[in-house]
Design a protein around this motif. Structure first.
Motif, PDB file in Angstrom:
ATOM      1  N   SER A  48       0.831  -1.201   0.000  1.00 42.89           N
ATOM      2  CA  SER A  48       0.000   0.000   0.000  1.00 42.89           C
ATOM      3  C   SER A  48       0.867   1.254   0.000  1.00 42.89           C
ATOM      4  CB  SER A  48      -0.915   0.002   1.232  1.00 42.89           C
ATOM      5  OG  SER A  48      -1.765   1.134   1.235  1.00 42.89           O
ATOM      6  N   ALA A  49       1.931   1.248   0.805  1.00 37.50           N
ATOM      7  CA  ALA A  49       2.827   2.412   0.851  1.00 37.50           C
ATOM      8  C   ALA A  49       3.487   2.638  -0.504  1.00 37.50           C
ATOM      9  CB  ALA A  49       3.880   2.208   1.942  1.00 37.50           C
ATOM     10  N   VAL A  50       3.914   1.555  -1.166  1.00 36.08           N
ATOM     11  CA  VAL A  50       4.499   1.690  -2.499  1.00 36.08           C
ATOM     12  C   VAL A  50       3.495   2.308  -3.466  1.00 36.08           C
ATOM     13  CG1 VAL A  50       5.275   0.383  -4.522  1.00 36.08           C
ATOM     14  CG2 VAL A  50       6.239  -0.111  -2.264  1.00 36.08           C
ATOM     15  N   GLN A  51       2.259   1.867  -3.395  1.00 39.81           N
ATOM     16  CA  GLN A  51       1.256   2.417  -4.306  1.00 39.81           C
ATOM     17  C   GLN A  51       0.961   3.883  -4.020  1.00 39.81           C
ATOM     18  OE1 GLN A  51      -1.291  -1.338  -3.985  1.00 39.81           O
ATOM     19  NE2 GLN A  51      -1.725  -0.670  -6.070  1.00 39.81           N
ATOM     20  N   CYS A  52       1.145   4.300  -2.770  1.00 41.53           N
ATOM     21  CA  CYS A  52       1.000   5.725  -2.463  1.00 41.53           C
ATOM     22  C   CYS A  52       2.033   6.559  -3.217  1.00 41.53           C
ATOM     23  CB  CYS A  52       1.146   5.963  -0.962  1.00 41.53           C
ATOM     24  SG  CYS A  52      -0.228   5.336   0.024  1.00 41.53           S
ATOM     25  N   ALA A  53       3.164   5.931  -3.546  1.00 36.37           N
ATOM     26  CA  ALA A  53       4.190   6.625  -4.330  1.00 36.37           C
ATOM     27  C   ALA A  53       3.953   6.458  -5.826  1.00 36.37           C
ATOM     28  CB  ALA A  53       5.578   6.097  -3.956  1.00 36.37           C
ATOM     29  N   VAL A  54       3.798   5.212  -6.283  1.00 37.66           N
ATOM     30  CA  VAL A  54       3.797   4.953  -7.729  1.00 37.66           C
ATOM     31  C   VAL A  54       2.426   5.083  -8.372  1.00 37.66           C
ATOM     32  CG1 VAL A  54       5.791   3.436  -7.459  1.00 37.66           C
ATOM     33  CG2 VAL A  54       3.493   2.434  -7.504  1.00 37.66           C
ATOM     34  N   GLU A  55       1.359   5.102  -7.570  1.00 30.42           N
ATOM     35  CA  GLU A  55       0.004   5.353  -8.059  1.00 30.42           C
ATOM     36  C   GLU A  55      -0.604   6.514  -7.274  1.00 30.42           C
ATOM     37  OE1 GLU A  55      -2.951   2.271  -9.210  1.00 30.42           O
ATOM     38  OE2 GLU A  55      -1.531   0.891  -8.289  1.00 30.42           O
ATOM     39  N   PRO A  56      -0.024   7.700  -7.345  1.00 28.80           N
ATOM     40  CA  PRO A  56      -0.457   8.780  -6.458  1.00 28.80           C
ATOM     41  C   PRO A  56      -1.877   9.258  -6.713  1.00 28.80           C
ATOM     42  CG  PRO A  56       1.042   9.620  -8.130  1.00 28.80           C
ATOM     43  CD  PRO A  56       1.068   8.123  -8.243  1.00 28.80           C
ATOM     44  N   GLY A  57      -2.414   8.991  -7.898  1.00 32.20           N
ATOM     45  CA  GLY A  57      -3.800   9.350  -8.142  1.00 32.20           C
ATOM     46  C   GLY A  57      -4.770   8.400  -7.480  1.00 32.20           C
ATOM     47  N   SER A  58      -4.341   7.163  -7.301  1.00 28.82           N
ATOM     48  CA  SER A  58      -5.241   6.134  -6.791  1.00 28.82           C
ATOM     49  C   SER A  58      -5.297   6.068  -5.276  1.00 28.82           C
ATOM     50  CB  SER A  58      -4.815   4.760  -7.326  1.00 28.82           C
ATOM     51  OG  SER A  58      -4.919   4.704  -8.726  1.00 28.82           O
ATOM     52  N   THR A  59      -4.191   6.382  -4.627  1.00 27.41           N
ATOM     53  CA  THR A  59      -4.159   6.249  -3.178  1.00 27.41           C
ATOM     54  C   THR A  59      -3.081   7.163  -2.619  1.00 27.41           C
ATOM     55  OG1 THR A  59      -4.180   4.642  -1.369  1.00 27.41           O
ATOM     56  CG2 THR A  59      -2.498   4.356  -3.082  1.00 27.41           C
ATOM     57  N   GLY A  60      -3.049   7.270  -1.283  1.00 27.49           N
ATOM     58  CA  GLY A  60      -2.059   8.138  -0.662  1.00 27.49           C
ATOM     59  C   GLY A  60      -2.135   8.055   0.839  1.00 27.49           C
ATOM     60  N   ILE A  61      -1.097   8.565   1.495  1.00 28.69           N
ATOM     61  CA  ILE A  61      -1.080   8.553   2.953  1.00 28.69           C
ATOM     62  C   ILE A  61      -2.076   9.559   3.517  1.00 28.69           C
ATOM     63  CG2 ILE A  61       1.292   7.735   3.034  1.00 28.69           C
ATOM     64  CD1 ILE A  61       2.195  10.553   3.714  1.00 28.69           C
ATOM     65  N   GLY A  62      -2.602  10.425   2.677  1.00 32.19           N
ATOM     66  CA  GLY A  62      -3.643  11.355   3.103  1.00 32.19           C
ATOM     67  C   GLY A  62      -5.037  10.822   2.869  1.00 32.19           C
ATOM     68  N   GLY A  63      -5.166   9.488   2.795  1.00 35.70           N
ATOM     69  CA  GLY A  63      -6.455   8.854   2.574  1.00 35.70           C
ATOM     70  C   GLY A  63      -6.880   7.989   3.740  1.00 35.70           C
TER      71      GLY A  63
END
Length: 530
Positions: A48-63
């Protein structure tokens, strides 16, 4: 059995570990974490943390984040609600004073206190094995050193260029050349890397107190928000008791409200009243599935809210009486026209992760900023993309899901878990906002009613009823004859603007000691195992 002449892919099969995500880098990170000694929870958080970086439109630590966890292969499923609450000072009067009849997307009022990092920290402390810093290390590396832009990420990014351009920090970070990065270009997020390093060292306090929280609060207040440092410091998710139903000899587990997982169970209860036979894409079958969804969503929009702030009739929603009554309304001769009005936004962006480890710990993990890039607002020093989950609130006085202080909105994101015979069988999930409850029910029906493998079921053409009468979005791959017959019955089929949803799932074959996984072909990701 898969038709090998069709241009798709096989299910993944492995013996020891498996991860299925919507981005290859996240799947690989999860496997590497487990190979380094981590368990499924460590791997899911890392992915999930990796996707917060490489898929910033889809997810993030501000979600926000929801999780189902089956430890050691058991059917004793643990649920965690990592959704955030409104600021203590936000009331309906805020909207009335501004003449607003809905929550605007690019508004501080759309930002509830993000719950994802609190959820990660709590779940890791309770169920993880590796040091938290090691779990976050892959994401930090991608954010700091850069990552290549993949096709679906690029496609979704380009659709949000106007939104990102409206916020100075978002434009600087996410439109570095005045446009969305192109496929194969390298993108970096140094501010996010620094924030992740702080979280890796200080845990949840690195996000909810100190410089990161101060950055988010000061930026939101500069836009007219009422957020405070106390709101952030006091943020906390909670363990909750899953809601369940039985479907074709399996027990299906979902997180309870304020999420819509209970509505997936209601759809399954309606579908269980009908025999499943013949072609899973036949007009009759899709007619039943569409109507079951429309009826269940009417119940959702009337009832689902934060149970801490409103009465949610869980027993009634899961009752045989309600399923019988709704199923009896379905008429295969024509589409229903007498349905309650819907009141839900359609847009969505989310990542869903399935992980199973050697000990058969199974994790069903979902993390989201709601719309693509959430509000499109980015805290300037910390690089946190702020979600817009508050748009799921109603601003109608007296509505169960109406905005109120310290309240969680109705949530679309829902992880799923299947158990049978005292053991876990399958962590699964379907991304896609409004579509998710429908996607859960229909994926399980294709697997358990029609005997499809996970990848076949995921790849099938999708339809999704819209919240305006008999309109139904349909993917272009839906068979022409089926589309024409549904139209004749009164459904207003329209082409979908976006591919509908996205799914990941891992099925545990206890008899053979193997894991079988599928990953969404509409996304960039993959299921892999060792």
């Amino acid at each position: 059995m898969r038709n090998f002449e069709r241009p798709t892919r096989s299910v993944a099969v492995s013996r020891q570990t498996m991860a299925a995500t919507s981005h290859p880098s996240a799947t690989l990170a999860a496997l590497q974490i487990m190979e380094a000694g981590g368990n499924a929870m460590d791997a899911a958080i890392a992915a999930s943390a990796v996707q917060c970086a490489v898929e910033p439109g889809s997810t993030g630590i501000g979600g926000d984040c929801f999780v189902l966890f089956a430890p050691n292969g058991s059917d004793q499923v643990i649920a965690y609600n990592g959704s955030g609450r409104t600021p203590a000072a936000l009331t309906l009067d805020w909207f009335t004073e501004r003449g607003l009849d809905e929550v605007p997307r690019q508004s501080p009022a759309a930002v509830t206190i993000p719950g994802a990092i609190d959820a990660w920290a709590r779940l890791h402390a309770d169920h993880g094995r590796m040091p938290f810093a090691d779990v976050l290390a892959p994401a930090i590396r991608f954010a700091e050193d850069g990552y290549g832009i993949s096709p679906r990420v690029h496609r979704d990014w380009t659709l949000e260029e106007t939104v990102l351009a409206a916020d100075p920090t978002a434009a600087r970070i996410f439109l570095p050349a005045g446009r969305a990065p192109r496929i194969g270009e390298v993108h970096r997020q140094p501010e996010l890397a620094a924030t992740l390093k702080r979280i890796a060292t200080d845990g949840r306090d690195g996000f909810y107190t100190g410089p990161v929280a101060e950055d988010m609060v000061s930026y939101l207040r500069s836009l007219g928000g009422v957020h405070t440092l106390e709101d952030f410091a006091g943020a906390s998710g909670e363990y909750v008791t899953p809601v369940t139903t039985d479907f074709r000899g399996h027990t299906v587990h979902e997180c309870p409200p304020n999420g819509q997982g209970i509505i997936a169970l209601l759809i399954l209860n309606i579908l269980s009243r009908f025999d499943a036979k013949g072609d899973p894409q036949s007009p009759d079958r899709l007619h039943i599935e569409i109507e079951a969804t429309r009826l269940a969503y009417a119940a959702r929009d009337a009832w689902i809210a934060d149970p801490d702030k409103a009465e949610v009739p869980v027993e009634e929603i899961l009752s045989d009486e309600l399923a019988d009554r709704l199923a009896s309304m379905i008429d295969l001769r024509h589409a229903l026209t007498d349905l309650p009005a819907f009141d839900m936004p359609l847009h969505r962006d989310t990542v869903y992760i399935s992980v199973v480890d050697r000990d058969r710990n199974a994790v069903s993990f979902i993390n989201s900023v709601f719309y693509s890039f959430g509000t499109g607002l980015v805290a300037p020093r910390s690089g946190v993309v702020l979600h817009n989950r508050g748009q799921s609130f109603s601003v109608k006085p007296g509505h169960p899901n109406a905005v109120a202080p310290l309240k969680r909105p109705l949530h679309t994101i829902i992880p799923g878990m299947v158990t049978r015979g005292g053991r876990v069988e399958m962590p699964f999930g379907v991304m896609g906002g409004y579509y998710q409850a429908m996607g859960h029910a229909h994926l399980l029906s294709k697997v358990f009613d029609y005997g499809m493998d996970l990848q076949e079921a995921i790849d099938l053409p999708r339809v999704m009823p819209r919240p305006d009468g008999t309109r139904v979005e349909a993917e272009g791959t839906l068979p022409t004859a089926t589309a024409e017959e549904l139209t004749r019955r009164g459904f207003d089929l329209v082409p979908t603007e976006d591919p509908i949803g996205g799914a990941q799932a891992i099925r545990i074959d206890w008899e053979n000691g193997t894991l079988i996984g599928g990953s969404e072909s509409r996304k960039d990701g993959v299921a892999l195992g060792l």
